[in-house]
Design an enzyme around this catalytic site. Sequence first.
Site, PDB file in Angstrom:
ATOM      1  N   TYR A 146       0.853  -1.186   0.000  1.00  0.00           N
ATOM      2  CA  TYR A 146       0.000   0.000   0.000  1.00  0.00           C
ATOM      3  C   TYR A 146       0.887   1.234   0.000  1.00  0.00           C
ATOM      4  CZ  TYR A 146      -3.406   3.481   1.655  1.00  0.00           C
ATOM      5  OH  TYR A 146      -4.213   4.583   1.783  1.00  0.00           O
ATOM      6  N   ASP A 241       9.225   3.002  -0.164  1.00  0.00           N
ATOM      7  CA  ASP A 241       8.164   3.647   0.599  1.00  0.00           C
ATOM      8  C   ASP A 241       8.356   3.233   2.057  1.00  0.00           C
ATOM      9  OD1 ASP A 241       5.944   4.625   1.810  1.00  0.00           O
ATOM     10  OD2 ASP A 241       4.487   3.680   0.465  1.00  0.00           O
ATOM     11  N   LYS A 269       4.201   8.917   9.003  1.00  0.00           N
ATOM     12  CA  LYS A 269       3.956   8.267  10.296  1.00  0.00           C
ATOM     13  C   LYS A 269       4.944   8.707  11.396  1.00  0.00           C
ATOM     14  CE  LYS A 269       0.957   4.870   8.383  1.00  0.00           C
ATOM     15  NZ  LYS A 269       0.987   4.128   7.154  1.00  0.00           N
TER      16      LYS A 269
END
Length: 438
Positions: A146, A241, A269
């Site tokens: 994702y 990522d 995050k």
Amino acid sequence: MTLKQDQSRKLYEQALQYIPGGVNSPVRAFKGVGGNPLFFKGGEGAYLIDSDNNHYVDYVGAWGPLILGHCHDQVIAALSQQLQTGLGYGASTEAEVAIAKRLCELVPSLEKVRLVTSGTEATMSAIRLARGFTGRDLVVKFEGCYHGHVDGLLVKAGSGALTLGEPDSSGVPRAYTELTHVLCYNDSQGVANFFTEYGNKIACLIVEPVAGNMNFVPPAPEFLRTLRQVCNDSGSLLIFDEVMTGFRVALGGAQALYDVIPDLTTLGKVIGGGLPVGAFGGREDIMDCIAPVGSVYQAGTLSGSPLAVAAGLAMLDVISEPGFYDRLTDQTARLLAGLCERAEAAGVPFTTNQAGGMFGCFFSTEQSISHFSQVMQCNMQHFQAYFHHMLNNGVYLAPSAYEAGFVSSAHGEAEIKLTLDAAESAFVAIASSQSTHP
Ligand SMILES: *Cc1c(COP(=O)(O)O)cnc(C)c1O
């Protein structure tokens, strides 16, 4: 034991009237486990407190950012100070230079970095930059990875979509996803074959260097090195990522842990200490293709928010202390070893994966999980029973079998013990339901 969750139920009914599905992000719904999502009013260290005043040991950590637990003193102090001096200026600050410098010092691939406001923005911008730099259009990603809800990346995109049973989103024109090619994670030969045929058309390959959105699957030993090699050979850019793995699996991210250096890296995050933030960076010659230096446009009204930067800098100070990741890794390993012991004692097929403060649990008869297809074959009934049993015994796990779990530095012996006690009775309950329904 069943906890009283009346207030959460009431709030959920109200939320359903005003918010689609009652949630502001689909992964917060309990669609994958059944029941109503909880509503929370606070967090303290390793604990979440719901609107009925129940306390839970928190293994979601706001989906990764809270590596220091809730309301860490130093983060709160930095934020309080920034609150007195301004929420944003729409112009440059000393602190954003400081955080950019720190990120470049800590993450091996970063020579220059730009701050954005979410992980989605970071991946979207990195892809545009890779296309601008190479003059090519094709993007390669992996099944179960994702990269945010970017149109062209919502193809076989892992957790949220898997939980909802909708692997692809409607509203994404086919023309956008036609430029995205999906390969199998940990299949080095498949990658090599694809690049032999199409390498000179591929702008970039984007990958979660440790996959955390199909539960948790670490890279096979040669996988990341193969990705580096095929990108070198074809002139394609390698994008890690690390929105989830950055500052989570090790201080320098997965690229430091596995010693494979990408051309571009996306972050999010953890680097905001809990506030909305993202970043993308990498080789200077590539990064200088972004406006205002170069012709690839990228912008953001709230980019480099002084609050997010203050929280991020304070958090970076704490996690840079010697021994921080050793302790976090040990504590996580202790938790997982305890879970495996108790599952085995109860006779429930169960296995785990770990990197740093990040982990995956699998109700599976396999010895180890290294492929998306193995994740998909795990026992969903067992996971659902486990989830609800843990919740009722004061342990908050992500409400989906396709999410990674997170341990924070606030998780101490008491929290591990509480978790293992809850798990022991959960495994026993699962084993007894197994024997009555063979
Ligand atoms: C969470 C995540 C994103 C998206 O970040 P948002 O801040 O939710 O937009 C992108 N990539 C990875 C690997 C993620 O885990």
